[in-house]
Design a protein around this motif. Structure first.
Motif, PDB file in Angstrom:
ATOM      1  N   VAL A  76      67.892 -23.420  90.200  1.00 25.33           N
ATOM      2  CA  VAL A  76      67.087 -23.903  89.072  1.00 25.33           C
ATOM      3  C   VAL A  76      65.682 -23.321  89.154  1.00 25.33           C
ATOM      4  O   VAL A  76      65.122 -22.848  88.146  1.00 25.33           O
ATOM      5  N   SER A  77      65.101 -23.348  90.351  1.00 28.85           N
ATOM      6  CA  SER A  77      63.740 -22.824  90.548  1.00 28.85           C
ATOM      7  C   SER A  77      63.670 -21.331  90.244  1.00 28.85           C
ATOM      8  O   SER A  77      62.632 -20.824  89.795  1.00 28.85           O
ATOM      9  N   ASN A  78      64.775 -20.613  90.507  1.00 31.45           N
ATOM     10  CA  ASN A  78      64.814 -19.175  90.240  1.00 31.45           C
ATOM     11  C   ASN A  78      65.137 -18.873  88.778  1.00 31.45           C
ATOM     12  O   ASN A  78      65.380 -17.720  88.418  1.00 31.45           O
ATOM     13  N   GLU A  79      65.134 -19.934  87.960  1.00 30.22           N
ATOM     14  CA  GLU A  79      65.368 -19.820  86.516  1.00 30.22           C
ATOM     15  C   GLU A  79      66.726 -19.208  86.189  1.00 30.22           C
ATOM     16  O   GLU A  79      66.870 -18.427  85.248  1.00 30.22           O
ATOM     17  N   GLU A  80      67.734 -19.615  86.978  1.00 32.67           N
ATOM     18  CA  GLU A  80      69.091 -19.142  86.713  1.00 32.67           C
ATOM     19  C   GLU A  80      69.799 -20.019  85.678  1.00 32.67           C
ATOM     20  O   GLU A  80      70.898 -19.687  85.226  1.00 32.67           O
ATOM     21  N   GLY A  81      69.179 -21.149  85.312  1.00 32.52           N
ATOM     22  CA  GLY A  81      69.777 -22.024  84.322  1.00 32.52           C
ATOM     23  C   GLY A  81      69.426 -21.619  82.912  1.00 32.52           C
ATOM     24  O   GLY A  81      68.384 -20.994  82.667  1.00 32.52           O
ATOM     25  N   ASN A  82      70.284 -21.970  81.982  1.00 31.79           N
ATOM     26  CA  ASN A  82      70.066 -21.662  80.567  1.00 31.79           C
ATOM     27  C   ASN A  82      70.074 -22.972  79.792  1.00 31.79           C
ATOM     28  O   ASN A  82      71.095 -23.666  79.744  1.00 31.79           O
ATOM     29  N   ALA A  83      68.940 -23.305  79.181  1.00 29.68           N
ATOM     30  CA  ALA A  83      68.791 -24.597  78.514  1.00 29.68           C
ATOM     31  C   ALA A  83      69.756 -24.765  77.343  1.00 29.68           C
ATOM     32  O   ALA A  83      70.316 -25.848  77.137  1.00 29.68           O
ATOM     33  N   THR A 116      63.311 -38.072  76.928  1.00 29.73           N
ATOM     34  CA  THR A 116      62.072 -37.477  77.463  1.00 29.73           C
ATOM     35  C   THR A 116      62.112 -37.439  78.984  1.00 29.73           C
ATOM     36  O   THR A 116      61.078 -37.532  79.651  1.00 29.73           O
ATOM     37  N   ILE A 117      63.305 -37.282  79.567  1.00 27.61           N
ATOM     38  CA  ILE A 117      63.462 -37.383  81.020  1.00 27.61           C
ATOM     39  C   ILE A 117      62.665 -36.324  81.776  1.00 27.61           C
ATOM     40  O   ILE A 117      62.194 -36.548  82.895  1.00 27.61           O
ATOM     41  N   GLY A 118      62.471 -35.163  81.152  1.00 31.59           N
ATOM     42  CA  GLY A 118      61.724 -34.102  81.821  1.00 31.59           C
ATOM     43  C   GLY A 118      60.264 -34.436  82.050  1.00 31.59           C
ATOM     44  O   GLY A 118      59.603 -33.811  82.887  1.00 31.59           O
ATOM     45  N   ARG A 119      59.756 -35.426  81.318  1.00 37.11           N
ATOM     46  CA  ARG A 119      58.363 -35.844  81.461  1.00 37.11           C
ATOM     47  C   ARG A 119      58.149 -36.670  82.729  1.00 37.11           C
ATOM     48  O   ARG A 119      57.060 -36.683  83.298  1.00 37.11           O
ATOM     49  N   ILE A 120      59.200 -37.360  83.186  1.00 34.85           N
ATOM     50  CA  ILE A 120      59.035 -38.304  84.290  1.00 34.85           C
ATOM     51  C   ILE A 120      59.871 -37.981  85.524  1.00 34.85           C
ATOM     52  O   ILE A 120      59.702 -38.599  86.567  1.00 34.85           O
ATOM     53  N   ASP A 209      72.563 -25.485  84.370  1.00 33.71           N
ATOM     54  CA  ASP A 209      72.210 -25.340  82.951  1.00 33.71           C
ATOM     55  C   ASP A 209      71.792 -26.700  82.375  1.00 33.71           C
ATOM     56  O   ASP A 209      70.780 -26.793  81.655  1.00 33.71           O
ATOM     57  N   ILE A 210      72.556 -27.738  82.665  1.00 38.30           N
ATOM     58  CA  ILE A 210      72.244 -29.080  82.151  1.00 38.30           C
ATOM     59  C   ILE A 210      70.920 -29.572  82.711  1.00 38.30           C
ATOM     60  O   ILE A 210      70.081 -30.118  81.976  1.00 38.30           O
ATOM     61  N   VAL A 211      70.693 -29.369  84.009  1.00 33.45           N
ATOM     62  CA  VAL A 211      69.427 -29.801  84.625  1.00 33.45           C
ATOM     63  C   VAL A 211      68.259 -29.030  84.023  1.00 33.45           C
ATOM     64  O   VAL A 211      67.188 -29.603  83.769  1.00 33.45           O
ATOM     65  N   THR A 212      68.435 -27.738  83.781  1.00 28.59           N
ATOM     66  CA  THR A 212      67.371 -26.928  83.155  1.00 28.59           C
ATOM     67  C   THR A 212      67.022 -27.480  81.780  1.00 28.59           C
ATOM     68  O   THR A 212      65.844 -27.572  81.417  1.00 28.59           O
ATOM     69  N   TRP A 213      68.045 -27.826  81.005  1.00 29.65           N
ATOM     70  CA  TRP A 213      67.808 -28.385  79.676  1.00 29.65           C
ATOM     71  C   TRP A 213      67.106 -29.742  79.759  1.00 29.65           C
ATOM     72  O   TRP A 213      66.105 -29.981  79.070  1.00 29.65           O
ATOM     73  N   LEU A 214      67.618 -30.634  80.623  1.00 28.94           N
ATOM     74  CA  LEU A 214      67.015 -31.969  80.752  1.00 28.94           C
ATOM     75  C   LEU A 214      65.554 -31.869  81.228  1.00 28.94           C
ATOM     76  O   LEU A 214      64.697 -32.640  80.787  1.00 28.94           O
ATOM     77  N   ASP A 215      65.278 -30.917  82.109  1.00 30.00           N
ATOM     78  CA  ASP A 215      63.919 -30.755  82.635  1.00 30.00           C
ATOM     79  C   ASP A 215      62.933 -30.400  81.522  1.00 30.00           C
ATOM     80  O   ASP A 215      61.738 -30.670  81.625  1.00 30.00           O
TER      81      ASP A 215
END
Length: 218
Positions: A76-83, A116-120, A209-215
């Protein structure tokens, strides 16, 4: 939590009962092995021998899951996810996320609203909630085990209650109205309503991918 009473008692009988529960209960895998070991070591060793091999297995499993989490977090940190792919996977029902969580007007409000889960929450928090369900449960979404007079057991989140009825929402969004007079007992559930092994129903790519989108939901 469900283990609190075992911090008080130290008799061999209670230790044996706890050992048996650890051996048989699937929910034991959702509790950190170090926490189980700390509690079980309070009891006479002869009463807890049966659980030691199981504890060793749980500790290995916990370490493996931690390693898996760190691998996913690095991706995820390496931006391998796709929102966009993550959004599509979420709303398609992959991993059953949408059956218990709501994003804006879509989904079910059994678990916390994710609009708004990515905010918290950070990506690590999101991954931990999937890989280690039950490690942290939002107060308003604690599950309960409700035993009825006919022996039926329901597990769900209590939405509203009165002297006459309990309105609960079970996993998957099933809504039930239970007559109070038929309720024998009500106790905190031993595990989160978030299912264990959820990450196994998703590929690694789908999960990141899901975590990237939620973030990005703020």
């Amino acid at each position: 939590g469900i283990l609190t009473p075992f911090n008080v008692h130290r008799s061999a009988e209670v230790g044996a009962a706890l050992s048996e529960a650890i051996m048989k209960a699937p929910a034991a895998s959702s509790v950190p092995a170090t926490e189980l070991s700390r509690i079980i070591n309070r009891y006479p060793p002869q009463s807890t021998t049966a659980a030691q091999d199981r504890l060793a297995e749980l500790e290995i499993s916990h370490r493996d899951k931690l390693t898996h989490l760190e691998t996913l977090l690095a991706r995820v940190s390496n931006e391998e996810g796709n929102a966009e792919r993550g959004k599509a996977a979420f709303f398609s029902g992959r991993g059953a996320c949408i059956t218990c969580h709501q994003v804006n007007e879509d989904g079910r409000d059994v678990g916390p609203n994710l609009s708004t889960i990515g905010r918290i929450r950070e990506p690590r928090d999101l991954l931990e909630s999937v890989i280690f369900p039950g490690a942290s449960i939002a107060g308003d979404f604690e599950g309960y085990l409700i035993t009825m007079k006919d022996g039926t057991i329901h597990m769900g989140v209590i939405r509203t209650e009165s002297d006459e009825t309990l309105q609960i929402v079970a996993a998957g969004g099933l809504e039930l109205s239970l007559d109070r007079e038929n309720v024998v007992s009500l106790a905190p559930a031993p595990a989160s309503l978030m299912p264990m092994g959820l990450e196994q129903s998703l590929s690694e790519q789908e999960l990141i991918d899901i975590v990237t989108w939620l973030d990005g939901l703020e």
